[in-house]
Design a protein around this motif. Sequence first.
Motif, PDB file in Angstrom:
ATOM      1  N   GLY A   1       0.812  -1.212   0.000  1.00  0.00           N
ATOM      2  CA  GLY A   1       0.000   0.000   0.000  1.00  0.00           C
ATOM      3  C   GLY A   1       0.843   1.258   0.000  1.00  0.00           C
ATOM      4  N   VAL A   2       1.913   1.259   0.792  1.00  0.00           N
ATOM      5  CA  VAL A   2       2.797   2.426   0.832  1.00  0.00           C
ATOM      6  C   VAL A   2       3.458   2.627  -0.528  1.00  0.00           C
ATOM      7  CG1 VAL A   2       4.944   3.313   1.856  1.00  0.00           C
ATOM      8  CG2 VAL A   2       3.186   2.308   3.318  1.00  0.00           C
ATOM      9  N   LEU A   3       3.945   1.546  -1.146  1.00  0.00           N
ATOM     10  CA  LEU A   3       4.566   1.652  -2.463  1.00  0.00           C
ATOM     11  C   LEU A   3       3.562   2.143  -3.512  1.00  0.00           C
ATOM     12  CD1 LEU A   3       6.792  -1.562  -2.509  1.00  0.00           C
ATOM     13  CD2 LEU A   3       7.551   0.813  -2.294  1.00  0.00           C
ATOM     14  N   ALA A   4       2.329   1.674  -3.441  1.00  0.00           N
ATOM     15  CA  ALA A   4       1.301   2.115  -4.392  1.00  0.00           C
ATOM     16  C   ALA A   4       1.013   3.600  -4.218  1.00  0.00           C
ATOM     17  CB  ALA A   4       0.024   1.303  -4.196  1.00  0.00           C
ATOM     18  N   ALA A   5       0.970   4.067  -2.993  1.00  0.00           N
ATOM     19  CA  ALA A   5       0.730   5.497  -2.750  1.00  0.00           C
ATOM     20  C   ALA A   5       1.856   6.341  -3.338  1.00  0.00           C
ATOM     21  CB  ALA A   5       0.586   5.752  -1.251  1.00  0.00           C
ATOM     22  N   PHE A   6       3.103   5.907  -3.138  1.00  0.00           N
ATOM     23  CA  PHE A   6       4.227   6.630  -3.737  1.00  0.00           C
ATOM     24  C   PHE A   6       4.143   6.612  -5.260  1.00  0.00           C
ATOM     25  CE2 PHE A   6       6.754   5.842   0.295  1.00  0.00           C
ATOM     26  CZ  PHE A   6       6.718   7.171   0.701  1.00  0.00           C
ATOM     27  N   GLY A   7       3.789   5.484  -5.834  1.00  0.00           N
ATOM     28  CA  GLY A   7       3.679   5.367  -7.290  1.00  0.00           C
ATOM     29  C   GLY A   7       2.600   6.269  -7.858  1.00  0.00           C
ATOM     30  N   LEU A   8       1.449   6.336  -7.191  1.00  0.00           N
ATOM     31  CA  LEU A   8       0.373   7.213  -7.658  1.00  0.00           C
ATOM     32  C   LEU A   8       0.787   8.675  -7.593  1.00  0.00           C
ATOM     33  CD1 LEU A   8      -2.805   5.550  -6.121  1.00  0.00           C
ATOM     34  CD2 LEU A   8      -2.225   5.745  -8.533  1.00  0.00           C
ATOM     35  N   GLY A   9       1.448   9.067  -6.499  1.00  0.00           N
ATOM     36  CA  GLY A   9       1.902  10.450  -6.382  1.00  0.00           C
ATOM     37  C   GLY A   9       2.915  10.807  -7.458  1.00  0.00           C
ATOM     38  N   TYR A  10       3.834   9.901  -7.724  1.00  0.00           N
ATOM     39  CA  TYR A  10       4.844  10.146  -8.758  1.00  0.00           C
ATOM     40  C   TYR A  10       4.189  10.223 -10.136  1.00  0.00           C
ATOM     41  CZ  TYR A  10       8.923   9.482 -11.722  1.00  0.00           C
ATOM     42  OH  TYR A  10       9.888   9.633 -12.680  1.00  0.00           O
ATOM     43  N   GLY A  11       3.206   9.370 -10.416  1.00  0.00           N
ATOM     44  CA  GLY A  11       2.531   9.361 -11.710  1.00  0.00           C
ATOM     45  C   GLY A  11       1.742  10.626 -11.955  1.00  0.00           C
ATOM     46  N   ARG A  12       1.130  11.179 -10.919  1.00  0.00           N
ATOM     47  CA  ARG A  12       0.363  12.416 -11.076  1.00  0.00           C
ATOM     48  C   ARG A  12       1.278  13.606 -11.337  1.00  0.00           C
ATOM     49  NH1 ARG A  12      -3.506  10.976  -6.207  1.00  0.00           N
ATOM     50  NH2 ARG A  12      -5.018   9.724  -7.335  1.00  0.00           N
ATOM     51  N   LYS A  13       2.451  13.612 -10.703  1.00  0.00           N
ATOM     52  CA  LYS A  13       3.386  14.722 -10.880  1.00  0.00           C
ATOM     53  C   LYS A  13       4.013  14.715 -12.267  1.00  0.00           C
ATOM     54  CE  LYS A  13       4.659  14.858  -6.032  1.00  0.00           C
ATOM     55  NZ  LYS A  13       5.722  14.540  -5.071  1.00  0.00           N
ATOM     56  N   ASN A  14       4.232  13.546 -12.833  1.00  0.00           N
ATOM     57  CA  ASN A  14       4.950  13.410 -14.103  1.00  0.00           C
ATOM     58  C   ASN A  14       4.011  12.917 -15.204  1.00  0.00           C
ATOM     59  OD1 ASN A  14       7.334  14.103 -12.761  1.00  0.00           O
ATOM     60  ND2 ASN A  14       7.713  11.974 -12.197  1.00  0.00           N
ATOM     61  N   ALA A  15       3.066  13.741 -15.605  1.00  0.00           N
ATOM     62  CA  ALA A  15       2.138  13.365 -16.676  1.00  0.00           C
ATOM     63  C   ALA A  15       2.865  13.443 -18.013  1.00  0.00           C
ATOM     64  CB  ALA A  15       0.937  14.293 -16.686  1.00  0.00           C
ATOM     65  N   THR A  16       2.565  12.503 -18.891  1.00  0.00           N
ATOM     66  CA  THR A  16       3.182  12.503 -20.218  1.00  0.00           C
ATOM     67  C   THR A  16       2.547  13.586 -21.079  1.00  0.00           C
ATOM     68  OG1 THR A  16       1.601  10.927 -21.099  1.00  0.00           O
ATOM     69  CG2 THR A  16       3.581  10.006 -20.071  1.00  0.00           C
ATOM     70  N   PRO A  17       3.227  14.017 -22.143  1.00  0.00           N
ATOM     71  CA  PRO A  17       2.632  15.031 -23.028  1.00  0.00           C
ATOM     72  C   PRO A  17       1.298  14.586 -23.617  1.00  0.00           C
ATOM     73  CG  PRO A  17       4.971  14.794 -23.481  1.00  0.00           C
ATOM     74  CD  PRO A  17       4.609  13.724 -22.496  1.00  0.00           C
ATOM     75  N   ALA A  18       1.173  13.304 -23.909  1.00  0.00           N
ATOM     76  CA  ALA A  18      -0.091  12.816 -24.473  1.00  0.00           C
ATOM     77  C   ALA A  18      -1.227  12.996 -23.484  1.00  0.00           C
ATOM     78  CB  ALA A  18       0.051  11.357 -24.876  1.00  0.00           C
ATOM     79  N   GLU A  19      -0.972  12.720 -22.212  1.00  0.00           N
ATOM     80  CA  GLU A  19      -2.015  12.892 -21.200  1.00  0.00           C
ATOM     81  C   GLU A  19      -2.412  14.360 -21.075  1.00  0.00           C
ATOM     82  OE1 GLU A  19      -0.207  11.167 -17.787  1.00  0.00           O
ATOM     83  OE2 GLU A  19      -0.834   9.141 -18.299  1.00  0.00           O
ATOM     84  N   ARG A  20      -1.439  15.271 -21.158  1.00  0.00           N
ATOM     85  CA  ARG A  20      -1.754  16.691 -21.096  1.00  0.00           C
ATOM     86  C   ARG A  20      -2.612  17.108 -22.293  1.00  0.00           C
ATOM     87  NH1 ARG A  20       4.065  17.529 -19.780  1.00  0.00           N
ATOM     88  NH2 ARG A  20       4.136  17.377 -17.520  1.00  0.00           N
ATOM     89  N   GLN A  21      -2.319  16.556 -23.473  1.00  0.00           N
ATOM     90  CA  GLN A  21      -3.092  16.896 -24.664  1.00  0.00           C
ATOM     91  C   GLN A  21      -4.519  16.403 -24.529  1.00  0.00           C
ATOM     92  OE1 GLN A  21      -0.949  15.266 -27.925  1.00  0.00           O
ATOM     93  NE2 GLN A  21       0.587  16.876 -27.943  1.00  0.00           N
ATOM     94  N   VAL A  22      -4.684  15.218 -23.980  1.00  0.00           N
ATOM     95  CA  VAL A  22      -6.029  14.681 -23.803  1.00  0.00           C
ATOM     96  C   VAL A  22      -6.813  15.569 -22.854  1.00  0.00           C
ATOM     97  CG1 VAL A  22      -7.326  12.746 -22.870  1.00  0.00           C
ATOM     98  CG2 VAL A  22      -5.404  12.316 -24.371  1.00  0.00           C
ATOM     99  N   GLU A  23      -6.182  16.032 -21.789  1.00  0.00           N
ATOM    100  CA  GLU A  23      -6.876  16.896 -20.855  1.00  0.00           C
ATOM    101  C   GLU A  23      -7.264  18.212 -21.517  1.00  0.00           C
ATOM    102  OE1 GLU A  23      -4.370  17.281 -17.443  1.00  0.00           O
ATOM    103  OE2 GLU A  23      -4.472  15.147 -16.985  1.00  0.00           O
ATOM    104  N   VAL A  24      -6.387  18.779 -22.329  1.00  0.00           N
ATOM    105  CA  VAL A  24      -6.677  20.038 -23.021  1.00  0.00           C
ATOM    106  C   VAL A  24      -7.793  19.814 -24.036  1.00  0.00           C
ATOM    107  CG1 VAL A  24      -5.759  21.747 -24.622  1.00  0.00           C
ATOM    108  CG2 VAL A  24      -4.406  21.023 -22.649  1.00  0.00           C
ATOM    109  N   ALA A  25      -7.729  18.700 -24.781  1.00  0.00           N
ATOM    110  CA  ALA A  25      -8.760  18.416 -25.773  1.00  0.00           C
ATOM    111  C   ALA A  25     -10.107  18.240 -25.083  1.00  0.00           C
ATOM    112  CB  ALA A  25      -8.390  17.169 -26.571  1.00  0.00           C
ATOM    113  N   GLY A  26     -10.134  17.612 -23.931  1.00  0.00           N
ATOM    114  CA  GLY A  26     -11.377  17.446 -23.196  1.00  0.00           C
ATOM    115  C   GLY A  26     -11.941  18.777 -22.740  1.00  0.00           C
ATOM    116  N   ALA A  27     -11.074  19.721 -22.432  1.00  0.00           N
ATOM    117  CA  ALA A  27     -11.531  21.024 -21.980  1.00  0.00           C
ATOM    118  C   ALA A  27     -12.089  21.855 -23.129  1.00  0.00           C
ATOM    119  CB  ALA A  27     -10.385  21.771 -21.311  1.00  0.00           C
TER     120      ALA A  27
END
Length: 116
Positions: A23-49
């Motif tokens: 659980g602790v490792l999963a929490a660290f992984g989720l936090g790291y994944g949210r901080k380091n979004a890929t460019p594709a994920e950012r584009q999807v968020e912008v396109a959705g907006a």
Amino acid sequence: MIFGIPAEQLVPIANFIGLGLLGVLAAFGLGYGRKNATPAERQVEVAGALVDNSAVKELAEAIEAYTKELIEGRADDEKQRAALYRLIEVGNRFVDEVGDLRRDVGDLAKEIARAK
């Protein structure tokens, strides 16, 4: 026995410790994944907006129209299927009648042969 505790009693404790560590490792992984979004994920968020309400309504209308066409097509398919079943029934009756005629012709041929 480990530390005076039977091994069978240590298994649930080891499972609890392992799940806690996971659980602790999963929490660290989720936090790291949210901080380091890929460019594709950012584009999807912008396109959705950028999607506006009228585009969503237009898409919904297109889906409704397509659904209506499918329903009408299904009704046409049902009519065709019923017509094909009637055609098959007529064909089966025709085959039966031809079979009866062949038997009748055979019987008549036997009677003619006996009469000679």
